[in-house]
Design an enzyme around this catalytic site. Structure first.
Site, PDB file in Angstrom:
ATOM      1  CG  HIS A 131     -16.306  19.433  34.695  1.00  0.00           C
ATOM      2  ND1 HIS A 131     -15.119  18.949  34.197  1.00  0.00           N
ATOM      3  CD2 HIS A 131     -16.997  19.889  33.625  1.00  0.00           C
ATOM      4  CE1 HIS A 131     -15.097  19.124  32.880  1.00  0.00           C
ATOM      5  NE2 HIS A 131     -16.220  19.694  32.511  1.00  0.00           N
ATOM      6  CG  ASP A 153     -13.389  16.856  44.350  1.00  0.00           C
ATOM      7  OD1 ASP A 153     -13.799  17.466  43.346  1.00  0.00           O
ATOM      8  OD2 ASP A 153     -12.255  17.021  44.835  1.00  0.00           O
TER       9      ASP A 153
HETATM   10  C1  G6P Z   1     -14.052  23.365  39.443  1.00  0.00           C
HETATM   11  C2  G6P Z   1     -15.207  23.599  38.491  1.00  0.00           C
HETATM   12  C3  G6P Z   1     -14.752  24.344  37.262  1.00  0.00           C
HETATM   13  C4  G6P Z   1     -13.987  25.600  37.649  1.00  0.00           C
HETATM   14  C5  G6P Z   1     -12.831  25.234  38.584  1.00  0.00           C
HETATM   15  C6  G6P Z   1     -12.070  26.457  39.069  1.00  0.00           C
HETATM   16  O1  G6P Z   1     -13.191  22.435  38.900  1.00  0.00           O
HETATM   17  O2  G6P Z   1     -15.826  22.381  38.138  1.00  0.00           O
HETATM   18  O3  G6P Z   1     -15.867  24.705  36.453  1.00  0.00           O
HETATM   19  O4  G6P Z   1     -13.509  26.290  36.528  1.00  0.00           O
HETATM   20  O5  G6P Z   1     -13.354  24.559  39.706  1.00  0.00           O
HETATM   21  O6  G6P Z   1     -12.949  27.368  39.673  1.00  0.00           O
HETATM   22  P1  G6P Z   1     -13.080  28.864  39.180  1.00  0.00           P
HETATM   23  O7  G6P Z   1     -14.311  29.400  39.835  1.00  0.00           O
HETATM   24  O8  G6P Z   1     -11.841  29.531  39.623  1.00  0.00           O
HETATM   25  O9  G6P Z   1     -13.215  28.815  37.675  1.00  0.00           O
END
Ligand code: G6P
Length: 467
Positions: free
Chosen positions: A170, A373
């Site tokens: 992602h 991003d």
């Molecule tokens: C980004 C990453 C995700 C992640 C999200 C939130 O979008 O690509 O994999 O889950 O951030 O971050 P966190 O560390 O809170 O899961």
């Protein structure tokens, strides 16, 4: 291999083609309430359509047993794998978010390298592979999400699992120079090569990945995005993630008008981001500051509402960005605020999705201006939320993956304060006709390549692979 489920019955069969879909992501909703936005929401949409099993990390515990614990079933099953407190530090805060995250966001200067944290990452990836291996059936599709699990496919292959395995990253893919800062750089292409499809957000990311693979003497490029490495072929392709545009548009339309205590003609700018150094929040605040200093005195006074829920607060780089942002916000309001006007409203907490949808619809412009991003789905949600008769303007950074698809936005360079602040001025004064034209083009793209399109195109490619 026998199915290893800690609680009760085996997971349900819910076919994708002939087998099930098994999704793995670090974050997984712990209750039936799926948090809004981002990866977690995309997975929920994908699994609601296809059915299957979603595996994610449990909250850290004292002991990490092998296997899976069911935490919910409905349109699809949800289950967690266990991690210890020490693994949470090494695997999640450490290697995932203090090495891979900064590196893949072009910030090798923020790397915090530790051998033991990599070992925790590898151990968790091995446990996840064993958990998948304990439940997988021959025709199941395995779809791994994001940078937390780069080694899972290789571990699965070592366990003899021949199923089709896809990875979707992602976040951006690093360029060949930055990637040299990764201590495990020599292993990276073998991790990638264990999948059948490596899905990336943009063509820009595919170009970087191909360049990195070209540096690996064992990897040989074939045609059509395919690579051959040690008798395995795999493809590196772009699948830009979308949103459930129809649902989000309806939510925005139905949302109550937010009570902001603003005059009806007061321009509202909005930003919604996790509090992360990749989001360019300081540069955004400074561009707004520059705009405030230069704006025509007769213009209505603008308000910029920045919502930034904190994230990964135990990582030092996140504490630093939080402090820097607070200082910057304070000094901007100190310089420009009046008794009856706070130009910058900085809200450092979670705000409900319905309320955000209503705020997008009320806003005259969105500032989606990251320094790096993968995609940034706020850009797409903002567009979907607009009233087509009187739409707001999207100011979008070239460095968001979304810029590859959304060139009808006002594209800006977040490092160039003056041109960024010119874009704010232009957005605030943009004539209705130009706003409508830009919005219509953007809206068509967001509705056409939505979340269903993304899921279907990835899974269609993965299903076509001969196991
Ligand atoms: C980004 C990453 C995700 C992640 C999200 C939130 O979008 O690509 O994999 O889950 O951030 O971050 P966190 O560390 O809170 O899961």
């Amino acid at each position: 291999m026998s199915e290893l489920v800690i609680d009760d019955a085996p997971f349900s069969d819910s076919p994708v083609g002939t087998g099930r879909l098994i999704v793995v992501s670090n974050r997984i909703p712990k209750s039936n309430e799926v948090p809004a936005g981002g990866l977690v929401n995309a997975m929920h949409e994908a699994l609601t359509g296809a059915g299957g099993l979603w595996i994610g990390a449990a909250d850290p515990s004292e002991q990490a047993l092998d296997g899976l614990t069911r935490i919910g079933s409905g349109d699809y099953d949800r289950a967690t794998f266990a991690i210890t407190e020490a693994e949470h530090i090494g695997y999640y805060l450490g290697y995932s978010n203090s090495v891979l995250w900064p590196l893949f966001h072009h910030r090798p200067d923020l790397l915090d390298i530790s051998e033991s944290e990599f070992e925790a990452y590898a151990a968790v990836n091995r446990r996840v592979a064993r958990a998948i291996a304990s439940t997988v059936k021959p025709d199941d599709l395995i779809w791994i999400q994001d940078y937390h699990f780069l080694m899972v496919a290789q571990e699965l292959r070592a366990l003899g699992i021949a199923n089709r395995i896809g990875l979707f990253l992602h976040i951006p893919f690093p360029n060949p120079t930055d990637v040299m800062a990764l201590p495990q750089v020599a292993a990276l292409s073998s991790w990638l090569a264990a999948h059948d499809i490596v899905g990336l957000q943009t063509m820009r990311d595919v170009t970087s990945a191909n360049e990195v693979l070209r540096h690996d003497p064992k990897a040989q490029v074939l045609r059509g995005g395919k690579w051959l490495r040690e008798n395995r072929t795999f493809s590196v392709l772009s699948f830009p993630i979308g949103i459930d545009a129809e649902k989000f548009a309806k939510t925005a339309e139905a949302a109550r008008k937010p009570d902001l205590q603003l005059a009806d003609d007061a321009p509202l700018l909005i930003g919604v981001d996790r509090l992360d150094y990749s989001k360019g929040l300081v540069q955004r605040f400074e561009a707004f500051d520059d705009y405030l200093s230069r704006r025509a005195k007769g213009d209505p006074r603008p308000t910029f509402l920045q919502i930034a829920p904190p994230s990964r607060e135990d990582v030092a780089a996140y504490q630093e960005i939080r402090e820097e942002l607070e200082r910057t916000a304070g000094s901007i309001n100190g310089a420009h605020a009046d008794l009856d006007w706070t130009p910058l409203r900085y809200v450092r907490r979670h705000v409900d999705r319905d309320l955000i949808a209503g705020l997008y619809r009320r806003a005259d412009a969105a500032l989606v201006t990251p320094l790096a991003d993968g995609m940034n789905i706020v850009a797409k949600e903002f567009v979907a939320a607009q009233d087509a008769e009187d739409p707001g303007v999207l100011i979008l950074s070239h460095f968001a993956g979304a810029a590859e698809q959304m060139d009808a936005a006002l594209l800006i360079n977040p490092f160039d304060k003056r041109s960024f602040s010119d874009a704010i001025d232009r957005a605030i004064h943009m004539p209705l006709e130009e706003r409508r034209e830009r919005h219509q083009t953007l809206r068509e793209g967001v509705f056409e390549k939505d979340i269903r399109w993304w899921t279907d195109s990835f899974l269609a490619r993965l299903s076509q692979v001969r196991p």
